[in-house]
Design a protein around this motif. Sequence first.
Motif, PDB file in Angstrom:
ATOM      1  N   HIS A 128       0.622   3.283  -4.962  1.00 31.80           N
ATOM      2  CA  HIS A 128       0.402   4.000  -3.698  1.00 31.80           C
ATOM      3  C   HIS A 128      -0.552   5.158  -3.866  1.00 31.80           C
ATOM      4  CE1 HIS A 128       4.374   1.955  -3.246  1.00 31.80           C
ATOM      5  NE2 HIS A 128       3.623   1.405  -2.333  1.00 31.80           N
ATOM      6  N   HIS A 176       7.753   5.213  -7.627  1.00 34.34           N
ATOM      7  CA  HIS A 176       7.167   4.178  -6.778  1.00 34.34           C
ATOM      8  C   HIS A 176       6.555   4.782  -5.515  1.00 34.34           C
ATOM      9  CE1 HIS A 176       7.558   0.173  -4.464  1.00 34.34           C
ATOM     10  NE2 HIS A 176       6.441   0.205  -5.138  1.00 34.34           N
ATOM     11  N   HIS A 483      -1.937  -2.760  -4.507  1.00 36.14           N
ATOM     12  CA  HIS A 483      -0.780  -2.844  -3.631  1.00 36.14           C
ATOM     13  C   HIS A 483      -1.119  -2.280  -2.278  1.00 36.14           C
ATOM     14  CE1 HIS A 483       2.791  -4.112  -6.007  1.00 36.14           C
ATOM     15  NE2 HIS A 483       1.825  -4.106  -6.897  1.00 36.14           N
TER      16      HIS A 483
HETATM   17  S1  CUK Z   1       5.059  -1.970  -2.880  1.00 34.28           S
HETATM   18 CU1  CUK Z   1       5.101  -3.187  -0.957  1.00 34.28          CU
HETATM   19  S2  CUK Z   1       3.702  -4.744  -1.629  1.00 34.28           S
HETATM   20 CU2  CUK Z   1       4.911  -1.085  -4.724  1.00 34.28          CU
HETATM   21 CU3  CUK Z   1       3.981  -0.565  -1.919  1.00 34.28          CU
HETATM   22 CU4  CUK Z   1       3.801  -3.640  -3.591  1.00 34.28          CU
END
Ligand code: CUK
Length: 625
Positions: A128, A176, A483
């Motif tokens: 992210h 995360h 991601h």
């Molecule tokens: S998470 Cu939802 S697809 Cu690590 Cu943002 Cu990967």
Amino acid sequence: MTEKKDDHQDEIKSGEVQTSRRDFFKTTAMGMAGAGAVTMGILPFGAAKDAEASSAAGPKEHVGPGELDEYYGFWSGGQSGEVRIIGIPSGRELKRIPVFNWDAAYGWGTTNFSKSQMKGRISGDTHHFHLSYKDGTYDGKYGFVNDKSQARLARIRLDMLVTDKIVDIPNAAGTHGIFPSRNEINAVYCNSEFRVPLPYDGSGDLEDVSKYGCLHSCIDAESMEVRWQIQVDGNLDLCATDYEGKYSMACCYNSEEGATLPEMMGKDRDWLVIFNLERIEAAIKAGKGTTIGNSKVPVLDGRGGANSEYTLYIPVPKSPHGVNVDPTGKYAVCSGKLSPTVSVVELSKVDQAFAGKIKPRDCVIAEPEVGLGPLHTAFDNKGNAYTSIFLDSVVTKWNIAKAIAGENPVLEKVDVNYQIGHINASMSETKDADGNWMVALCKFSKDRFLPVGPFRAENEQLFNISGKKMKMVHEGAAHAEPHDALIVSRDLIRPEKVWPRDDRRFEIERAMAKKHGVTLEAAANVITEGNHTYVYMVGIAPAFSLSKFNVPLGNTVTVVLTNMDGVEDLSHGFCLTQHDINFGVSPKETASVTFKADKKGVFWYYCPWFCHALHLEMRGRMIVS
Ligand code: CUK
Ligand code: CUA
């Protein structure tokens, strides 16, 4: 563990606003017969696009040779550990920024500065990426990205678009979801995904899962120090903040606090956990935090559901994954993952729930069905939301107001290829969402590209969403495994072309030079102090200021190189043969490396960045005897 909250207070009101599979097929079939069929599968991401398909009113779709994109795309790099910059809508990959990964071209992981940040590690897992904010939109100062693999947060400075700082988060595993404050450059909130024994230092009961814990951490955006942490029930997934600075929030998908898959899927509802930042900051100020293990970071206890003054546990179905706040700042949308619904939480009700006037579940004002496996949601400027649906391989466009009114909010479903993870839209995470572009980051590409062996690329599909229907204009392969992505108006990012010579980036080298009485800018000096040899040189195309230096065998060597060409795009570098040393210096940059001269002989060093007609001659010898 403490007693669990009652998460069965209310019944889910899904089903009121359902779309059937039949409707879904109808919609996508129509999409295929329309503009989608013309473009799908024909144009590579980044290729030219015929101008006649561009809609007059929407954003410009074709970016010709020599023309510049309207948007910067920032892509996380997943298990590659990096961040990428993509031109949107062209899809041109403009740069890869090494963050947690070792990189030969720039020497990230080789130079002394990068080593001071990486601390011996060479891999990471970036999911992210977010930019720093002021007043609800990007201020162009910093980018932040998580490392899921080693519980770190990195900061990228946007003036140079390089990694700037990396901080380790104590007593955390699997960092995360992250999200910065949206009202000012203040904090970045980070979620631990894995529950671990606390303190997380190998002590205590390692087997008993019920004694594990999970923390939500607040990191100061300027100092990059961990300001406080708070322990929660369950474990946390994605993160968001409101626009006012009152709350951070996190989806929790393991309220069961299990350690195996069946154990983690038992309940029909988990939570959106809301953190009351005012109360938390006040408690930290009042010294109410305790510490865990060797960490000095104050920690509060936010467990115990209704008993915690710091946290609100809003029941939402089922193993929710993404949480996204809409551009008006009024609603948080949680994606059900194992439920075909998204939950719309009205943030103005959260204060009442914290005050005990309403039940936490009363903050959920709509729960429309959007498809099987909803993961993430993006927004336009017309009150519509776009949710990525993993199992169905579709993007569902739905209207927030209709969902709240109890009507069928689903406006369109469009096929994506295949198994979409994140989705994002231009400026979607700001109050200036503009409804121009949407990108679908698909985990599988299968038959869409030439086969390249068992490991395949991902497929990224770009949609013009300015019209009534979503229209795919490009698709293209991506290396493992972005991601998340941001699409940012280009006026908000203003990178420099040349380093200022007094930049803090060169602090290590400047202090070293000061000690030796030399200057970095006019350097051709070899200084040997006992078993450490310091070599200072500059590069001016097409020569190093030293064509030779001598080192006694066994000495530690530090080479400090300054690029004294202040010309845009004129980079040099230093590659030392047979020593695994390679790094670059962009215009007016200084960087250094330290290594051991453990082999006798002559070792050529050369400039690896093509800088001049006589670039191949830009070299010299290290003689070790
Ligand atoms: S998470 Cu939802 S697809 Cu690590 Cu943002 Cu990967
Ligand atoms: Cu300097 Cu090539």
